[in-house]
Design an enzyme around this catalytic site. Structure first.
Site, PDB file in Angstrom:
ATOM      1  N   GLU A  83       1.883  -6.513   7.008  1.00  0.00           N
ATOM      2  CA  GLU A  83       0.849  -5.770   8.798  1.00  0.00           C
ATOM      3  C   GLU A  83      -0.360  -6.539   7.742  1.00  0.00           C
ATOM      4  O   GLU A  83      -0.776  -5.675   6.805  1.00  0.00           O
ATOM      5  CB  GLU A  83       0.568  -4.577   9.135  1.00  0.00           C
ATOM      6  CG  GLU A  83      -0.107  -4.553   9.683  1.00  0.00           C
ATOM      7  CD  GLU A  83      -0.405  -2.697  10.842  1.00  0.00           C
ATOM      8  OE1 GLU A  83      -1.509  -2.749  11.148  1.00  0.00           O
ATOM      9  OE2 GLU A  83       0.432  -2.009  10.605  1.00  0.00           O
ATOM     10  N   LYS A 263       1.165   7.054  11.932  1.00  0.00           N
ATOM     11  CA  LYS A 263       1.944   6.129  11.824  1.00  0.00           C
ATOM     12  C   LYS A 263       0.866   5.468  10.267  1.00  0.00           C
ATOM     13  O   LYS A 263       1.612   5.011   9.895  1.00  0.00           O
ATOM     14  CB  LYS A 263       1.821   5.282  12.823  1.00  0.00           C
ATOM     15  CG  LYS A 263       2.525   3.762  13.084  1.00  0.00           C
ATOM     16  CD  LYS A 263       1.312   2.932  11.818  1.00  0.00           C
ATOM     17  CE  LYS A 263       2.077   1.192  12.455  1.00  0.00           C
ATOM     18  NZ  LYS A 263       1.267   0.453  11.482  1.00  0.00           N
ATOM     19  N   ASP A 279      13.889   4.813  -1.275  1.00  0.00           N
ATOM     20  CA  ASP A 279      13.923   4.401   0.162  1.00  0.00           C
ATOM     21  C   ASP A 279      13.511   5.359   1.512  1.00  0.00           C
ATOM     22  O   ASP A 279      12.732   6.061   2.169  1.00  0.00           O
ATOM     23  CB  ASP A 279      15.239   5.326   0.792  1.00  0.00           C
ATOM     24  CG  ASP A 279      16.439   5.160   1.840  1.00  0.00           C
ATOM     25  OD1 ASP A 279      15.626   4.502   3.085  1.00  0.00           O
ATOM     26  OD2 ASP A 279      17.066   5.805   1.873  1.00  0.00           O
ATOM     27  N   HIS A 376      -9.187  -5.502  11.915  1.00  0.00           N
ATOM     28  CA  HIS A 376      -7.443  -5.806  11.811  1.00  0.00           C
ATOM     29  C   HIS A 376      -7.303  -6.936  12.272  1.00  0.00           C
ATOM     30  O   HIS A 376      -6.677  -7.710  11.836  1.00  0.00           O
ATOM     31  CB  HIS A 376      -6.088  -4.472  13.034  1.00  0.00           C
ATOM     32  CG  HIS A 376      -5.593  -5.028  12.354  1.00  0.00           C
ATOM     33  ND1 HIS A 376      -4.959  -4.711  11.439  1.00  0.00           N
ATOM     34  CD2 HIS A 376      -5.034  -5.903  13.838  1.00  0.00           C
ATOM     35  CE1 HIS A 376      -3.072  -4.546  12.048  1.00  0.00           C
ATOM     36  NE2 HIS A 376      -3.205  -5.259  13.356  1.00  0.00           N
TER      37      HIS A 376
END
Length: 433
Positions: A83, A263, A279, A376
């Site tokens: 991202e 998030k 993981d 972004h």
């Protein structure tokens, strides 16, 4: 520990220059950095031993977050993420936190939970009592199969038991896994003690497996950011603090906002987890379960004003390993630990959580000031420019044209690229004559 994680102008350097500088400040061998990152750290034949039906390997960008300081130590933090803006956001927010002394962190011992489910229990309350009365016996059974971890000071630590239904009991075996994440250790121990636990309960063995809600293995991070470090060209630092506090309160009140708030935290944590061969799916599961532990989904971090400072706190379960698993065979994962030079799994968790809090701060500041899309989308424009066929310096020029036009689409990128090529081709032909 890195000599420093402050490297002004790093993003403007060529890749070769960045590698050399990172090697210099972390002590990592430049040849190892080049040899590992030019190949992605794993070849198809090795990958074929990891998972099934392998066709090849899938590469993702490997970057480093700068300016990160945790408990007074500097870290150059590897991040693997697709991202745009995540690495830049972590670096920029870490610089803001650094102005207030950096991040402070503490972590619990590396205790994981093995669950043994017992079904068809005739008297669940008697079963719980008997399991707890035989705790020492159960711990000894577990230690018999834990092998080397016991010689390193780890091993089975305690037994807990709970009633889940009129005929179902669950026993928790708490195991200190030391520097390992511990999944295999915990599952092995659960298998070993299951029959004895079921016999004590008078029931039938059900599932025997670890829990990814590893709430005995939490990390807590805090930062204190001065107002002047948060100011923008349009807003003074005090106003930015108030806006971030209100954004935090929004997440505290509304689970729909809390999900996106969290998030943003996991953007940073997951990228470090991936880079170090851990993981990320287990980490995500534990984090979100922890966020809902009080019966309602809530933010993992909280932001408050303290005078002229913004104070952020983050707490979550974070089971990471610095030995075993992928680390044995994945060169890039081993390189990541070499760059970090952490002394153990707890310190690694503290660094990862600090990066997560940094990403959270960057996201909230963007939302509270310019809006998240401005920075972004500037990063996203580069990806679109590449997809349109731009190369070299044309990538930045096409991206800038799309941002200026506020139209970041593939078709727009193709048109911008075509116009640049059409304009510059005659100039290049004339200069070559």
């Amino acid at each position: 520990m890195a000599k420093t994680s402050r490297m002004p102008g790093f993003h403007k350097m060529r890749i070769s220059q960045r590698r050399a500088l990172v090697g210099q400040v972390t002590g990592a061998d430049l040849r190892e950095i080049e040899g590992t990152l030019d190949t992605g750290g794993i070849d198809p034949d090795t990958a074929d031993k990891f998972v099934e039906n392998v066709l090849g390997t899938y590469a993702m960008p490997y970057g480093v977050a700068l300016n990160v300081q945790v408990n007074g130590r500097d870290y150059v933090v590897p991040m693997v993420v697709e991202e745009p803006s995540v690495v830049a956001a972590a670096s920029n927010a870490a610089k803001m936190a650094r102005a207030g002394g950096g991040f402070t962190a503490e972590w619990d011992p590396s205790v994981m939970i093995a669950q043994v489910q017992v079904q068809d229990v005739p008297d669940v309350h008697v079963a719980v009592r008997k399991i707890l009365e035989h705790e020492r016996e159960i711990l000894a059974l577990a230690d018999d199969v834990l092998g080397g971890v016991t010689t390193r000071g780890g091993g089975a630590r305690a037994v807990e038991a709970r009633v889940l239904a009129d005929d179902v009991v669950v026993a928790h075996l708490l195991i200190d896994c030391k520097e390992a994440m511990g999944a295999n250790l915990v599952n092995t121990a659960a298998e070993r003690v299951a029959n004895r636990v079921a016999a004590l309960a008078g029931g039938r063995v059900g599932l025997r497996i670890l829990s990814n809600l590893c709430d005995k293995r939490c990390v807590r991070v805090r930062c204190r950011v001065p107002a002047e470090a948060l100011a923008t060209s349009d807003l003074p630092g005090g106003a930015v603090i108030d806006a971030i506090v209100q954004a935090s309160r929004f997440a505290e009140l509304d689970p729909y906002r809390a999900a996106t708030h969290n998030k943003g935290i996991m953007n940073g944590i997951d990228a470090v987890v991936l880079a170090t061969g851990n993981d990320w799916r287990a980490v995500e599961a534990g984090a979100h379960a922890y966020a809902a532990r009080k019966g309602r989904y809530a933010p993992l971090s909280i932001w408050r004003r303290d005078g002229d400072y913004l104070v952020g706190t983050l707490e979550l379960p974070l089971a990471l390993g610095t030995v075993g698993g992928t680390l044995r065979v994945h060169r890039a994962a081993r390189l990541s630990l070499a760059l970090l030079n952490v002394k153990g799994s707890g310190e690694l968790a503290a660094v990862a959580a600090s990066v997560g809090l940094a990403n959270n701060l960057a996201g909230l500041r963007a939302l509270a000031t310019d809006g998240v899309q401005r920075g972004h989308m500037a990063q996203h424009a580069r990806s679109v420019a590449l997809a349109a066929g731009a190369a070299g310096e044309l990538v930045e020029r096409v991206a800038r044209m799309m941002v200026d036009a506020r139209d970041i689409r593939l078709e727009t990128a193709k048109q911008a690229l075509a116009s640049l090529v059409a304009f510059e081709m005659p100039i290049q032909q004339a200069s070559s004559r």
